[in-house]
Scaffold this motif. Structure first.
Motif, PDB file in Angstrom:
ATOM      1  N   ASP A 267       0.822  -1.208   0.000  1.00  0.00           N
ATOM      2  CA  ASP A 267       0.000   0.000   0.000  1.00  0.00           C
ATOM      3  C   ASP A 267       0.862   1.265   0.000  1.00  0.00           C
ATOM      4  O   ASP A 267       0.485   2.276  -0.587  1.00  0.00           O
ATOM      5  CB  ASP A 267      -0.883   0.037   1.245  1.00  0.00           C
ATOM      6  CG  ASP A 267      -2.156  -0.791   1.114  1.00  0.00           C
ATOM      7  OD1 ASP A 267      -2.310  -1.476   0.086  1.00  0.00           O
ATOM      8  OD2 ASP A 267      -2.974  -0.739   2.034  1.00  0.00           O
ATOM      9  N   PRO A 274      -5.599   0.350   5.859  1.00  0.00           N
ATOM     10  CA  PRO A 274      -5.484   0.118   4.421  1.00  0.00           C
ATOM     11  C   PRO A 274      -5.662   1.417   3.653  1.00  0.00           C
ATOM     12  O   PRO A 274      -6.235   2.385   4.165  1.00  0.00           O
ATOM     13  CB  PRO A 274      -6.648  -0.835   4.129  1.00  0.00           C
ATOM     14  CG  PRO A 274      -7.689  -0.447   5.140  1.00  0.00           C
ATOM     15  CD  PRO A 274      -6.921  -0.083   6.386  1.00  0.00           C
ATOM     16  N   GLY A 278      -8.493   0.986  -1.404  1.00  0.00           N
ATOM     17  CA  GLY A 278      -8.005  -0.368  -1.663  1.00  0.00           C
ATOM     18  C   GLY A 278      -7.014  -0.435  -2.803  1.00  0.00           C
ATOM     19  O   GLY A 278      -6.985  -1.426  -3.551  1.00  0.00           O
ATOM     20  N   GLY A 312     -11.129  -1.794   6.853  1.00  0.00           N
ATOM     21  CA  GLY A 312     -10.566  -2.820   5.974  1.00  0.00           C
ATOM     22  C   GLY A 312     -11.578  -3.484   5.072  1.00  0.00           C
ATOM     23  O   GLY A 312     -11.328  -3.699   3.876  1.00  0.00           O
ATOM     24  N   GLU A 316     -11.424  -3.314   0.814  1.00  0.00           N
ATOM     25  CA  GLU A 316     -11.249  -4.516  -0.006  1.00  0.00           C
ATOM     26  C   GLU A 316     -12.400  -4.686  -0.990  1.00  0.00           C
ATOM     27  O   GLU A 316     -12.178  -5.056  -2.150  1.00  0.00           O
ATOM     28  CB  GLU A 316     -11.129  -5.752   0.876  1.00  0.00           C
ATOM     29  CG  GLU A 316     -10.828  -7.021   0.091  1.00  0.00           C
ATOM     30  CD  GLU A 316     -10.591  -8.238   0.956  1.00  0.00           C
ATOM     31  OE1 GLU A 316     -10.160  -9.275   0.409  1.00  0.00           O
ATOM     32  OE2 GLU A 316     -10.830  -8.160   2.187  1.00  0.00           O
ATOM     33  N   PHE A 401      -3.882  -9.396   3.636  1.00  0.00           N
ATOM     34  CA  PHE A 401      -3.215  -8.103   3.780  1.00  0.00           C
ATOM     35  C   PHE A 401      -2.663  -7.987   5.194  1.00  0.00           C
ATOM     36  O   PHE A 401      -3.289  -8.449   6.151  1.00  0.00           O
ATOM     37  CB  PHE A 401      -4.205  -6.953   3.527  1.00  0.00           C
ATOM     38  CG  PHE A 401      -5.052  -7.131   2.295  1.00  0.00           C
ATOM     39  CD1 PHE A 401      -4.499  -7.579   1.098  1.00  0.00           C
ATOM     40  CD2 PHE A 401      -6.411  -6.862   2.328  1.00  0.00           C
ATOM     41  CE1 PHE A 401      -5.280  -7.747  -0.040  1.00  0.00           C
ATOM     42  CE2 PHE A 401      -7.204  -7.014   1.203  1.00  0.00           C
ATOM     43  CZ  PHE A 401      -6.647  -7.459   0.023  1.00  0.00           C
ATOM     44  N   GLY A 405       1.236  -2.563   5.317  1.00  0.00           N
ATOM     45  CA  GLY A 405       0.781  -2.377   3.946  1.00  0.00           C
ATOM     46  C   GLY A 405       1.095  -3.519   3.012  1.00  0.00           C
ATOM     47  O   GLY A 405       1.064  -3.357   1.792  1.00  0.00           O
ATOM     48  N   ASN A 407       0.439  -6.792   0.880  1.00  0.00           N
ATOM     49  CA  ASN A 407      -0.696  -7.447   0.232  1.00  0.00           C
ATOM     50  C   ASN A 407      -0.210  -8.668  -0.538  1.00  0.00           C
ATOM     51  O   ASN A 407       0.796  -8.589  -1.245  1.00  0.00           O
ATOM     52  CB  ASN A 407      -1.377  -6.490  -0.754  1.00  0.00           C
ATOM     53  CG  ASN A 407      -1.747  -5.165  -0.121  1.00  0.00           C
ATOM     54  OD1 ASN A 407      -2.472  -5.128   0.864  1.00  0.00           O
ATOM     55  ND2 ASN A 407      -1.225  -4.080  -0.666  1.00  0.00           N
TER      56      ASN A 407
END
Length: 417
Positions: A267, A274, A278, A312, A316, A401, A405, A407
């Motif tokens: 991120d 987050p 997203g 979050g 997402e 995640f 940050g 992913n």
């Protein structure tokens, strides 16, 4: 260079829903919650007093009593899950080339229980340094990979991966890459986490990250519900046996599915929150699809990170709609953390196992504990609320995640020769 195809030939798991893959999957499909009051310490003074613990686990049922004392709970879990996966894949010390079998294993935190106990014992003393000689080897998070290799005499690539809650997904992607490059024939991969302790619960409480629904633990993890108030801590271990297709066919192995691809992004936004749109999640799903050579329309099911946190979950879902566009309304989405809680560094692998079982059995496990629609989430999306759904699943995608940050995304698909 021609990349090798990679398949899954064995599974092992210890989870809050069962101490075998079969029990875990059965309870996922039934929509069972693994949350209950904490038993591992007195949590009566903590803001959160419940968690999704592995239940009925006695290490001496699986490990030598002396050996069990020398390893942390997260490593005990890892060894038991590795035993299950090896047996499921039909592997043993006699029928493998140990130099071509590796271990790529993960944990988000490692031996926190050991670390806490040793420091607390020292603090109670007179300042004289008296520490267990196994303190450091029990605590370091790479020790699970080492212990698995020693238990099964696996001398191929061996290392640990840590990326907070994305750790075991990143480990699986690393294993996949090693195999398709021909660096090994078989790799045991996955992750383990066991941090339900004063330090673990207290630390996450201090961040205000966890649900405090102490009056009703079983409904506390409620991804996509308007009244969600944080994640529920879980503990687990999962092991996936990945194998090159040519090696699996040569030994007549059963094949669960094929690994299609994986992606990893950052991120670069905030240590815990987050990106609000997203962005990193969008990029990681695009990267995984590109790596797999697949179009968004080929994905039938997404097992989301879905932790039941206010920010979050929304970020997402925004990412999914941006990546999948109109197809987002045709696929199934579910957050199995509604049942297992958030197993941190082990979350990715047990959710990947859920995706693998979905591909095998053509069932989507539910997102339980949905009571009130969130007006910020599109009600036309199929979140598989409260009840499993039968559906042909040719390909499934799993998102994870992590704080910092990180992913990671992995895609599995039905095996076609």
């Amino acid at each position: 260079m021609q990349l090798k195809r990679v398949v899954v030939t064995g599974l092992g798991a210890l989870t809050p829903l069962g101490n075998t893959v079969a029990d875990y999957w059965e309870n996922l499909v039934k929509g069972v919650s693994g949350a209950a009051p904490i038993t591992q310490f007195d949590a009566s003074k903590f803001r959160t007093q419940f968690a999704c613990e592995v239940k009925g686990f006695d290490p001496v049922q699986y490990l030598d009593k002396k050996e069990a004392r020398k390893i942390d709970r997260f490593t005990q879990f890892a060894l038991v899950a590795s035993d299950q996966a090896m047996a499921d894949a039909g592997l043993n010390k006699e029928n493998i080339n140990p130099d071509r079998v590796g271990v790529v294993f993960a944990s988000g935190i490692g031996g926190l229980i050991t670390f806490q106990q040793e420091v607390m014992d020292f603090a109670k003393g007179d300042g004289t340094p008296r520490f267990n000689p196994f303190f450091i080897p029990k605590m370091i998070l790479d020790i699970a990979a080492g212990q698995i290799s020693m238990r099964h005499n696996l001398r191929g690539p061996n290392f640990a991966v840590v990326s907070a809650c994305a750790s075991s997904t990143n480990a699986m992607i690393e294993a996949y890459n090693l195999l398709r490059l021909g660096k090994a024939d078989i790799i045991l991969t996955g992750g383990s986490e066991a941090v339900i302790s004063e330090a673990g619960v207290g630390g996450f409480n201090a961040m205000k990250a966890m649900s405090e629904r102490n009056d009703d633990p079983t409904t506390a993890s409620r991804p996509y519900d308007k009244d969600r108030d944080g994640f529920v801590m879980g503990e687990a271990a999962g092991v996936v046996v990945m194998e090159t297709l040519e090696h699996a066919l040569a030994r007549g192995a059963k094949i669960y599915c094929e690994i299609a691809g994986g992606g990893a992004t950052a991120d670069a936004y905030h240590i815990t929150a987050p990106h609000p749109d997203g962005l990193g999640a969008q990029n990681v799903m695009k990267a995984a699809l590109e790596d797999a050579g697949m179009q968004p329309e080929e994905i039938d099911y997404i097992n989301t990170h879905g932790t039941s946190t206010p920010l979050g979950d929304i970020a997402e879902v925004k990412a999914i709609v941006n990546v999948f566009k109109e197809h987002a309304y045709k696929l199934n989405i579910s957050a199995t953390k509604s049942m297992t809680g958030h197993c941190l560094g082990a979350a990715g692998v047990i959710e990947a196992i859920a995706c693998i079982q979905s591909v095998v059995h053509n069932i989507v496990p539910p997102t339980i504990n949905h009571f009130t629609d969130d007006p910020e989430l599109d009600p036309k999306l199929n979140f598989t609320f409260n009840k499993a759904q039968s559906k042909t699943i040719n390909a499934a995608l799993s998102n994870t995640f992590g704080f910092g940050g990180h992913n990671a995304c992995i895609i599995v698909k039905k095996f076609v020769a």
